[in-house]
Design a protein around this motif. Structure first.
Motif, PDB file in Angstrom:
ATOM      1  N   ASN A   1       4.896  -0.196  -4.933  1.00 44.77           N
ATOM      2  CA  ASN A   1       3.431  -0.214  -4.861  1.00 44.77           C
ATOM      3  C   ASN A   1       2.896   0.729  -5.931  1.00 44.77           C
ATOM      4  O   ASN A   1       3.262   1.897  -5.966  1.00 44.77           O
ATOM      5  N   GLU A   2       2.054   0.219  -6.794  1.00 44.38           N
ATOM      6  CA  GLU A   2       1.372   1.040  -7.805  1.00 44.38           C
ATOM      7  C   GLU A   2       2.320   2.047  -8.449  1.00 44.38           C
ATOM      8  O   GLU A   2       2.053   3.253  -8.447  1.00 44.38           O
TER       9      GLU A   2
ATOM     10  N   ILE B   1      -3.679 -10.557  -7.624  1.00 39.97           N
ATOM     11  CA  ILE B   1      -4.686  -9.505  -7.530  1.00 39.97           C
ATOM     12  C   ILE B   1      -4.434  -8.894  -6.157  1.00 39.97           C
ATOM     13  O   ILE B   1      -4.963  -9.356  -5.139  1.00 39.97           O
ATOM     14  N   GLY B   2      -3.584  -7.884  -6.131  1.00 37.61           N
ATOM     15  CA  GLY B   2      -3.046  -7.404  -4.851  1.00 37.61           C
ATOM     16  C   GLY B   2      -4.009  -6.554  -4.053  1.00 37.61           C
ATOM     17  O   GLY B   2      -3.814  -6.346  -2.856  1.00 37.61           O
ATOM     18  N   GLU B   3      -5.043  -6.023  -4.701  1.00 36.98           N
ATOM     19  CA  GLU B   3      -6.058  -5.232  -4.005  1.00 36.98           C
ATOM     20  C   GLU B   3      -7.343  -5.352  -4.798  1.00 36.98           C
ATOM     21  O   GLU B   3      -7.328  -5.122  -6.006  1.00 36.98           O
ATOM     22  N   MET B   4      -8.427  -5.708  -4.143  1.00 33.66           N
ATOM     23  CA  MET B   4      -9.714  -5.707  -4.842  1.00 33.66           C
ATOM     24  C   MET B   4     -10.862  -5.551  -3.867  1.00 33.66           C
ATOM     25  O   MET B   4     -10.775  -5.949  -2.714  1.00 33.66           O
TER      26      MET B   4
ATOM     27  N   SER C   1       4.815  -4.065  -9.316  1.00 34.92           N
ATOM     28  CA  SER C   1       3.660  -3.427  -8.675  1.00 34.92           C
ATOM     29  C   SER C   1       2.605  -2.990  -9.678  1.00 34.92           C
ATOM     30  O   SER C   1       1.596  -2.422  -9.295  1.00 34.92           O
TER      31      SER C   1
ATOM     32  N   TYR D   1     -10.803  -1.630  -7.789  1.00 36.03           N
ATOM     33  CA  TYR D   1     -11.848  -1.125  -6.893  1.00 36.03           C
ATOM     34  C   TYR D   1     -12.963  -0.679  -7.832  1.00 36.03           C
ATOM     35  O   TYR D   1     -12.761   0.253  -8.604  1.00 36.03           O
TER      36      TYR D   1
ATOM     37  N   GLY E   1       0.825  -1.179   0.000  1.00 38.83           N
ATOM     38  CA  GLY E   1       0.000   0.000   0.000  1.00 38.83           C
ATOM     39  C   GLY E   1       0.881   1.259   0.000  1.00 38.83           C
ATOM     40  O   GLY E   1       2.115   1.229  -0.038  1.00 38.83           O
TER      41      GLY E   1
ATOM     42  N   ASP F   1       0.877  -7.329 -10.764  1.00 37.96           N
ATOM     43  CA  ASP F   1      -0.098  -7.117  -9.692  1.00 37.96           C
ATOM     44  C   ASP F   1      -1.204  -6.239 -10.240  1.00 37.96           C
ATOM     45  O   ASP F   1      -0.953  -5.127 -10.693  1.00 37.96           O
ATOM     46  N   TYR F   2      -2.425  -6.759 -10.210  1.00 37.14           N
ATOM     47  CA  TYR F   2      -3.592  -6.037 -10.710  1.00 37.14           C
ATOM     48  C   TYR F   2      -4.450  -5.592  -9.529  1.00 37.14           C
ATOM     49  O   TYR F   2      -4.713  -6.389  -8.620  1.00 37.14           O
ATOM     50  N   HIS F   3      -4.846  -4.309  -9.524  1.00 40.59           N
ATOM     51  CA  HIS F   3      -5.708  -3.780  -8.461  1.00 40.59           C
ATOM     52  C   HIS F   3      -7.042  -3.371  -9.063  1.00 40.59           C
ATOM     53  O   HIS F   3      -7.070  -2.731 -10.106  1.00 40.59           O
TER      54      HIS F   3
END
Ligand SMILES: *[C@@H]1O[C@H](CO)[C@@H](O)[C@H](O)[C@H]1NC(C)=O
Ligand SMILES: *[C@@H]1O[C@H](CO)[C@@H](O)[C@H](O)[C@H]1NC(C)=O
Ligand SMILES: *[C@@H]1O[C@H](CO)[C@@H](O)[C@H](O)[C@H]1NC(C)=O
Ligand SMILES: *[C@@H]1O[C@H](CO)[C@@H](O)[C@H](O)[C@H]1NC(C)=O
Ligand SMILES: *[C@@H]1O[C@H](CO)[C@@H](O)[C@H](O)[C@H]1NC(C)=O
Ligand SMILES: *[C@@H]1O[C@H](CO)[C@@H](O)[C@H](O)[C@H]1NC(C)=O
Ligand SMILES: *[C@@H]1O[C@H](CO)[C@@H](O)[C@H](O)[C@H]1NC(C)=O
Ligand SMILES: *[C@@H]1O[C@H](CO)[C@@H](O)[C@H](O)[C@H]1NC(C)=O
Ligand SMILES: *[C@@H]1O[C@H](CO)[C@@H](O)[C@H](O)[C@H]1NC(C)=O
Ligand SMILES: *[C@@H]1O[C@H](CO)[C@@H](O)[C@H](O)[C@H]1NC(C)=O
Ligand SMILES: *[C@@H]1O[C@H](CO)[C@@H](O)[C@H](O)[C@H]1NC(C)=O
Ligand SMILES: *[C@@H]1O[C@H](CO)[C@@H](O)[C@H](O)[C@H]1NC(C)=O
Length: 673
Positions: free
Chosen positions: A369-370, A449-452, A407, A427, A250, A423-425
């Motif tokens: 990260n991103e 899928i690091g954030e969903m 990232s 939202y 993050g 890494d795919y996020h």
């Protein structure tokens, strides 16, 4: 591969009785799964670490200073007219903690009040939970004091004392001395509006004042770990059966600028040597929930780690030039050695000294990260041009077995150099998550899928639009559809992490979190999404299996577990025709007639926007468990309602016919009929 039995089944189903979805699952031809598909990202976003998962009750315990945040007396209040002030003494407690709190007997005490007891109290992270249980406390003092301290837990409303203990002074005039104690209240407090109080007798203080630092109080922690996690939150996470743990963020990893990223070295060792961190969520962070605490938590919950390493990009867009990057690569290698090196390696020995000689298993390291976001497009260009390739090469040279993750993903326009993963996020609104069911069907590189999470209602509210106030049922079903899509491609999908995972109801920036909490454990709430992820993660497949049939509105994946011997089917129904139930006829090659399977179906209320609100305590998700037995053709027949999520597992057939499992937050009540 279709067995004779399935051919017979196809014949039997030729009579068009219902518009059932017929699914034949082969016994071979699938793929091995990663085995750890479900987890979460944790970072200290608006007091979900400090004041959240991290069990410390005292807020601002060490008056920490950072680039962005000067030291303050926030959360501290005088008792009996004491004068509290911040001091940068010539003898600080440590280099990391230059500022301490001076406590002087004030005028009211000296001249206008008969009591000579003075001190201070702390009102915690918006209160403190006080129960009859043993709290462990400590504080450092500088200054000569002949007498004893009194540590107590009191109501902040009435002043009622729930428990108190005397701590004999060992204070010295020119040396910081740590005092430790245990405190067991004799009664539970009626609410969480409580404070932690320390007083001393000013008569015994020759110099008129004492200096304090690292004033700490812990309730019992998860698995009794020192400096550990808050039990109710840790249990709500544990009960999700998580198998994947992405740390330390993050945005937090990146830091606000390249002078203050999340430096893992500042987060290990004694609390007095942790300087704190210029948090990226607008407050000073303590570094109390540090790397070792995260690693221990991963071990306690049996989670596979995804450790993010700082890669020379910070949130303000600071980018490290190529010729200055090496120190950061070395730092990442040191961190990896700290985590997974043997106890006689340079950094592994530091870990061993901190009480964990066994290396922690480490398979996944994520670089940054991103990197496509902050400072774009330059940041992303430099990431692809030299930062990721340099980290990838150095890490894989030293640790060939570690899977290095970029990232960003293929979908951010990066075809990762081999053997890097992406890494795919995401939202999104539920319709988007449903439309992404087959997004990964043709992708050839490995992805996390690091954030969903489903965050917006359907209807095109953009990124900056309103979030839903809590996770809601329709969103949770949308998540299920994407999760099933990931599982179908699990040979190329490492797993999925929900983010952010928990929310402090007293101070939050982002409303969509799996679990909500406040100082009062009665408010700890499992959201609608919690129930979906729990069900998915409770049935981990070791292999997917090929299956016939189209998708929509029934989205599904089939497979088996070599660990339990079970055949597993996971499905979600999203917007069925006219909202009708979907009849399912499911056959697994090799599973004969009369086989019992447990079918768990999650459904929500009629209004798909319903939420689990901590302040009502009502769980809108209904869980129905039943035993389904395969018919003479070996077919399991059952109906799945519109907007439902279901798992059928032949290894967990229960003896009951049908039961609903109703649950409130802290208690699970089962009834059967
Ligand atoms: C102590 O030092 C910090 C920074 O090093 C500074 O922000 C703070 O104002 C100082 N406090 C006092 C009381 O001098
Ligand atoms: C004097 O002491 C009493 C008893 O500790 C306390 O309740 C009261 O608040 C004190 N008064 C002042 C002015 O500090
Ligand atoms: C304490 O009392 C003395 C004498 O009345 C006064 O001069 C001084 O300003 C007072 N200090 C504070 C902090 O109130
Ligand atoms: C505790 O009481 C103080 C006043 O003595 C108040 O300022 C503070 O907000 C209260 N804390 C909480 C968490 O209610
Ligand atoms: C006690 O704390 C709760 C939140 O935990 C808050 O709603 C309530 O207003 C507080 N009561 C008082 C008297 O401060
Ligand atoms: C920090 O970022 C700046 C650009 O904003 C760059 O000039 C500098 O070299 C960076 N320093 C380090 C150590 O990465
Ligand atoms: C994947 O490839 C198949 C076969 O070429 C194609 O029909 C399908 O549309 C592709 N799916 C995606 C999401 O690109
Ligand atoms: C997050 O915490 C910071 C620091 O207290 C605060 O300024 C910010 O408003 C918080 N965000 C929200 C939405 O509460
Ligand atoms: C197994 O993986 C291959 C290659 O990635 C893919 O084409 C196939 O659909 C997968 N099979 C199943 C059952 O997931
Ligand atoms: C059921 O599906 C229909 C689409 O056919 C959808 O419009 C409706 O909102 C869904 N309703 C519920 C409560 O599941
Ligand atoms: C599903 O139904 C909901 C509620 O009627 C609607 O908002 C949504 O757009 C529908 N989605 C699809 C893909 O049909
Ligand atoms: C079914 O009941 C039997 C006898 O009570 C018990 O031994 C068995 O563990 C039960 N099976 C399950 C899956 O609960």
């Amino acid at each position: 591969m279709v067995s004779l039995k399935l051919a017979a089944l196809a014949g039997a189903l030729a009579v068009p009785l219902t518009a059932a979805v017929e699914i034949s699952v082969s016994s071979e031809g699938g793929n091995a799964t990663s085995g750890h598909q479900y987890g979460f990202l944790h970072e200290d976003i608006n007091n979900s670490g400090d004041g959240g998962l991290y069990a410390e009750l005292v807020r601002n315990r060490a008056f920490q200073v950072s680039e962005t945040f000067p030291p303050t007396l926030e959360a501290w209040y005088p008792v009996n007219g004491a004068q509290l002030s911040l001091k940068n003494l010539s003898t600080p407690l440590s280099e990391a903690l230059p500022t301490s709190m001076n406590v002087a007997a004030g005028n009211s005490t000296r001249y206008s009040n008969s009591t000579t007891k003075v001190g201070f109290f702390n009102d915690g992270y918006w209160g403190m939970d006080v129960k009859v249980q043993t709290y462990s406390g400590s504080f450092w003092v500088l200054g000569e004091y002949d007498g004893s301290f009194t540590a107590s837990l009191q109501s902040n409303i009435t002043g009622e004392v729930f428990g108190s203990v005397k701590v004999e002074s060992q204070s010295q005039p020119d040396e910081w001395i740590e005092h430790t104690f245990e405190l067991t209240p004799f009664k539970d407090a009626p609410s969480s509006n409580n404070t932690f109080v320390i007083t001393f007798d000013s008569v015994g203080v020759s110099s008129g004042s004492l200096d304090f630092n690292v004033i700490s109080l812990f309730p019992p922690t998860y698995k009794g770990r020192k400096n550990g996690m808050r039990i109710d939150i840790a249990e709500a996470l544990e009960e999700l059966h998580p198998t994947l743990f992405r740390i330390p963020g993050g945005n937090m990893l990146e830091g606000l600028a390249n002078t203050s990223w999340w430096d893992w070295k500042n987060s290990i060792g004694p609390l007095k040597d942790r300087p704190g961190f210029s948090g990226v969520w607008e407050y000073q962070q303590t570094n109390g929930l540090g790397l070792m605490e995260y690693l221990q938590f991963a071990e306690d919950l049996g989670m596979e780690l995804v450790v993010g390493v700082y890669d020379g990009l910070s949130l303000n867009g600071d980018v490290t030039p190529q010729d200055e990057l090496q120190p950061f690569i070395d730092d990442a290698l040191n961190e990896i050695e700290f985590i997974s090196g043997s106890a006689d390696s340079t950094w592994g020995s530091v870990r061993a000294e901190l009480g964990h000689p066994e290396p922690f298993p480490l398979k996944y390291v994520e670089v940054g990260n991103e990197d496509w976001l902050a400072g774009a497009p330059e940041s992303w260009t430099t990431f692809k041009a030299y930062r990721f390739p340099m980290f990838l090469e150095a890490i894989n040279e030293a640790y060939p077995d570690i899977q290095v993750i970029s990232s960003g993903s293929y979908y951010d326009g990066y075809d990762m150099p081999e053997p890097g993963a992406g890494d795919y996020h995401v939202y999104a609104e539920p319709d988007t998550l449903v439309s992404e069911f087959n997004k990964f069907d043709n992708i050839t590189t490995l992805h996390l899928i690091g954030e969903m999470a489903a965050v917006h209602p359907n209807g095109g509210i953009g990124w900056d639009g309103l979030l839903m106030p809590f996770p809601w049922w329709g969103g949770a079903v949308g998540e299920a559809v994407s999760l099933i899509g990931y599982e179908r491609n699990t040979d190329r999908i490492i797993g999925a992490a929900y983010a952010p995972i928990i929310r402090n109801m007293n101070r939050w920036q982002w409303s969509i979190t799996m679990i909500q909490f406040a100082a009062d454990p009665a408010l700890t709430t499992r959201s609608t999404s919690w129930y979906v992820w729990e069900l998915m993660a409770a049935h981990i497949m070791t292999d997917t299996l090929p299956a016939t049939s189209d998708f929509d509105p029934l989205f599904y994946v089939a497979g088996k577990s070599d660990k339990t011997g079970g055949h597993i089917f996971k499905a979600a129904v999203y917007n069925s025709t006219d909202g009708a139930d979907v009849p399912v006829k499911l056959a697994f090659e090799g599973v004969g007639p009369g086989t019992a399977a447990e079918l768990t179906v999650l459904t929500g209320p009629e209004n798909p926007y319903s939420v689990n609100d901590p302040f009502t305590g009502v769980n809108v998700v209904e869980t129905t468990k039943s035993t389904v037995t395969s018919n003479e053709q070996g077919v399991f027949e059952f109906d799945l309602p519109n907007l439902s999520v279901a798992v059928l597992d032949t290894s967990s057939a229960s003896n009951s016919t049908s039961r609903k499992v109703k649950s409130r937050w802290n208690r699970q009540v089962e009834y059967r009929w």
